[in-house]
Scaffold this motif. Structure first.
Motif, PDB file in Angstrom:
ATOM      1  N   GLY A  79       0.788  -1.217   0.000  1.00 40.51           N
ATOM      2  CA  GLY A  79       0.000   0.000   0.000  1.00 40.51           C
ATOM      3  C   GLY A  79       0.821   1.269   0.000  1.00 40.51           C
ATOM      4  N   TYR A  80       0.140   2.362   0.359  1.00 40.08           N
ATOM      5  CA  TYR A  80       0.702   3.698   0.253  1.00 40.08           C
ATOM      6  C   TYR A  80       0.756   4.396   1.603  1.00 40.08           C
ATOM      7  CZ  TYR A  80      -0.287   3.223  -4.728  1.00 40.08           C
ATOM      8  OH  TYR A  80      -0.333   2.797  -6.027  1.00 40.08           O
ATOM      9  N   VAL A  81       1.742   5.271   1.730  1.00 36.64           N
ATOM     10  CA  VAL A  81       1.826   6.222   2.825  1.00 36.64           C
ATOM     11  C   VAL A  81       1.890   7.587   2.144  1.00 36.64           C
ATOM     12  CG1 VAL A  81       3.132   7.049   4.815  1.00 36.64           C
ATOM     13  CG2 VAL A  81       3.106   4.604   4.268  1.00 36.64           C
ATOM     14  N   ALA A  82       0.891   8.411   2.376  1.00 39.15           N
ATOM     15  CA  ALA A  82       0.832   9.731   1.748  1.00 39.15           C
ATOM     16  C   ALA A  82       0.838  10.791   2.842  1.00 39.15           C
ATOM     17  CB  ALA A  82      -0.426   9.854   0.900  1.00 39.15           C
ATOM     18  N   THR A  83       1.670  11.789   2.672  1.00 47.38           N
ATOM     19  CA  THR A  83       1.770  12.874   3.644  1.00 47.38           C
ATOM     20  C   THR A  83       1.478  14.194   2.943  1.00 47.38           C
ATOM     21  OG1 THR A  83       3.390  11.662   4.949  1.00 47.38           O
ATOM     22  CG2 THR A  83       3.287  14.021   5.305  1.00 47.38           C
ATOM     23  N   TYR A  84       0.597  14.984   3.555  1.00 46.69           N
ATOM     24  CA  TYR A  84       0.166  16.261   2.987  1.00 46.69           C
ATOM     25  C   TYR A  84       0.403  17.371   3.991  1.00 46.69           C
ATOM     26  CZ  TYR A  84      -2.187  13.011  -0.069  1.00 46.69           C
ATOM     27  OH  TYR A  84      -2.439  11.978  -0.942  1.00 46.69           O
ATOM     28  N   ALA A  85       0.815  18.530   3.490  1.00 43.48           N
ATOM     29  CA  ALA A  85       0.967  19.696   4.352  1.00 43.48           C
ATOM     30  C   ALA A  85      -0.402  20.076   4.895  1.00 43.48           C
ATOM     31  CB  ALA A  85       1.560  20.858   3.563  1.00 43.48           C
ATOM     32  N   ALA A  86      -0.451  20.427   6.166  1.00 43.81           N
ATOM     33  CA  ALA A  86      -1.681  20.919   6.807  1.00 43.81           C
ATOM     34  C   ALA A  86      -1.332  22.262   7.431  1.00 43.81           C
ATOM     35  CB  ALA A  86      -2.188  19.924   7.847  1.00 43.81           C
ATOM     36  N   GLY A  87      -1.124  23.242   6.580  1.00 45.27           N
ATOM     37  CA  GLY A  87      -0.648  24.535   7.039  1.00 45.27           C
ATOM     38  C   GLY A  87       0.854  24.483   7.213  1.00 45.27           C
ATOM     39  N   SER A  88       1.388  25.410   7.982  1.00 47.07           N
ATOM     40  CA  SER A  88       2.837  25.469   8.167  1.00 47.07           C
ATOM     41  C   SER A  88       3.306  24.747   9.424  1.00 47.07           C
ATOM     42  CB  SER A  88       3.295  26.923   8.210  1.00 47.07           C
ATOM     43  OG  SER A  88       2.679  27.577   9.304  1.00 47.07           O
ATOM     44  N   THR A  89       2.366  24.294  10.265  1.00 52.01           N
ATOM     45  CA  THR A  89       2.773  23.689  11.535  1.00 52.01           C
ATOM     46  C   THR A  89       2.354  22.231  11.691  1.00 52.01           C
ATOM     47  OG1 THR A  89       0.767  24.470  12.631  1.00 52.01           O
ATOM     48  CG2 THR A  89       2.697  25.911  12.732  1.00 52.01           C
ATOM     49  N   ALA A  90       1.602  21.686  10.728  1.00 55.09           N
ATOM     50  CA  ALA A  90       1.100  20.315  10.875  1.00 55.09           C
ATOM     51  C   ALA A  90       1.137  19.577   9.544  1.00 55.09           C
ATOM     52  CB  ALA A  90      -0.326  20.334  11.423  1.00 55.09           C
ATOM     53  N   VAL A  91       1.041  18.258   9.640  1.00 59.20           N
ATOM     54  CA  VAL A  91       0.970  17.391   8.463  1.00 59.20           C
ATOM     55  C   VAL A  91      -0.103  16.337   8.678  1.00 59.20           C
ATOM     56  CG1 VAL A  91       3.359  17.684   7.689  1.00 59.20           C
ATOM     57  CG2 VAL A  91       2.820  15.906   9.332  1.00 59.20           C
ATOM     58  N   LEU A  92      -0.615  15.836   7.577  1.00 56.77           N
ATOM     59  CA  LEU A  92      -1.600  14.766   7.576  1.00 56.77           C
ATOM     60  C   LEU A  92      -0.958  13.578   6.884  1.00 56.77           C
ATOM     61  CD1 LEU A  92      -4.502  13.573   7.769  1.00 56.77           C
ATOM     62  CD2 LEU A  92      -4.948  14.680   5.561  1.00 56.77           C
ATOM     63  N   THR A  93      -0.938  12.431   7.540  1.00 58.73           N
ATOM     64  CA  THR A  93      -0.393  11.212   6.951  1.00 58.73           C
ATOM     65  C   THR A  93      -1.515  10.197   6.810  1.00 58.73           C
ATOM     66  OG1 THR A  93       1.811  11.589   7.840  1.00 58.73           O
ATOM     67  CG2 THR A  93       1.263   9.329   7.261  1.00 58.73           C
ATOM     68  N   LEU A  94      -1.649   9.649   5.594  1.00 55.89           N
ATOM     69  CA  LEU A  94      -2.688   8.668   5.304  1.00 55.89           C
ATOM     70  C   LEU A  94      -2.048   7.339   4.940  1.00 55.89           C
ATOM     71  CD1 LEU A  94      -5.031  10.870   3.071  1.00 55.89           C
ATOM     72  CD2 LEU A  94      -5.121  10.508   5.547  1.00 55.89           C
ATOM     73  N   LEU A  95      -2.610   6.262   5.467  1.00 55.59           N
ATOM     74  CA  LEU A  95      -2.177   4.909   5.139  1.00 55.59           C
ATOM     75  C   LEU A  95      -3.290   4.271   4.311  1.00 55.59           C
ATOM     76  CD1 LEU A  95      -0.976   3.835   8.704  1.00 55.59           C
ATOM     77  CD2 LEU A  95       0.328   4.996   6.907  1.00 55.59           C
ATOM     78  N   ALA A  96      -2.943   3.755   3.132  1.00 46.26           N
ATOM     79  CA  ALA A  96      -3.962   3.210   2.242  1.00 46.26           C
ATOM     80  C   ALA A  96      -3.529   1.863   1.686  1.00 46.26           C
ATOM     81  CB  ALA A  96      -4.230   4.182   1.094  1.00 46.26           C
ATOM     82  N   ASP A  97      -4.516   1.021   1.401  1.00 50.68           N
ATOM     83  CA  ASP A  97      -4.261  -0.285   0.790  1.00 50.68           C
ATOM     84  C   ASP A  97      -3.704  -0.104  -0.615  1.00 50.68           C
ATOM     85  OD1 ASP A  97      -5.303  -1.388   3.088  1.00 50.68           O
ATOM     86  OD2 ASP A  97      -7.263  -1.811   2.218  1.00 50.68           O
ATOM     87  N   ASP A  98      -3.104  -1.164  -1.157  1.00 47.75           N
ATOM     88  CA  ASP A  98      -2.479  -1.060  -2.473  1.00 47.75           C
ATOM     89  C   ASP A  98      -3.470  -0.868  -3.617  1.00 47.75           C
ATOM     90  OD1 ASP A  98      -3.438  -3.650  -2.200  1.00 47.75           O
ATOM     91  OD2 ASP A  98      -1.753  -4.563  -3.252  1.00 47.75           O
TER      92      ASP A  98
END
Length: 167
Positions: A79-98
């Motif tokens: 699967g995938y690990v996706a990380t997105y900026a959440a403003g300048s002080t935080a991040v969002l990390t998503l774990l998804a199936d392949d």
């Protein structure tokens, strides 16, 4: 209602919008967990690794002259690990199936990252949150003027003592 509760609600809504999403985590850019929905995964470890990956991703985009960091996608055999900026002080990390729809993952990840940034900035303000009191009593960091997501640069120093030569 605390900002952590609002962020957790957003993470749970992500599960309904992204089929095959296995988990999600919101963290500060320095690796402190804000909220998580990651069964079978240690959130503190994932947040710390996300912070490390963010530092490398930020430096890579900077070195390649590609502007500010926005997102990072890692694909493994399961699967995938996706990380997105959440403003300048935080991040969002998503774990998804392949078998996740990667386009949908990006679309919803970007939207949720923006929502989380808004929640943090409007409810807490930049630099606030669960660990704000810890920072309020701490002395200023020597890296305080360093941009978010960058790694400190170490400058070699002379040794305090002169090494002995000969015998």
């Amino acid at each position: 209602m605390a900002v952590e509760t609002d962020v957790l609600d957003e993470l749970r809504r992500l599960r309904t919008r992204i089929p095959r999403l296995a988990g999600s985590l919101a963290a500060t850019v320095d690796g402190l967990v804000l909220a998580h929905d990651v069964p079978d995964t240690e959130p503190e470890g994932l947040a710390a690794l996300t912070a490390a990956a963010l530092g490398v991703a930020y430096r890579t985009t900077d070195a390649a002259a590609r502007g500010e960091f926005r997102e990072l996608l890692v694909r493994g055999t399961r699967g995938y690990v996706a990380t997105y900026a959440a403003g300048s002080t935080a991040v969002l990390t998503l774990l998804a199936d392949d078998r996740v729809n990667v386009g949908r993952l990006h679309l919803e990840g970007r939207r949720s990252g923006a929502r989380i940034a808004e929640l943090i900035d409007t409810r807490v303000g930049p630099g606030g949150g669960r660990h704000a009191e810890r920072a309020a009593h701490a002395p200023p960091s020597p890296d305080a003027d360093r941009r978010i997501g960058t790694l400190p640069v170490r400058t070699p120093q002379r040794p305090a003592h002169q090494p002995r030569t000969g015998g």
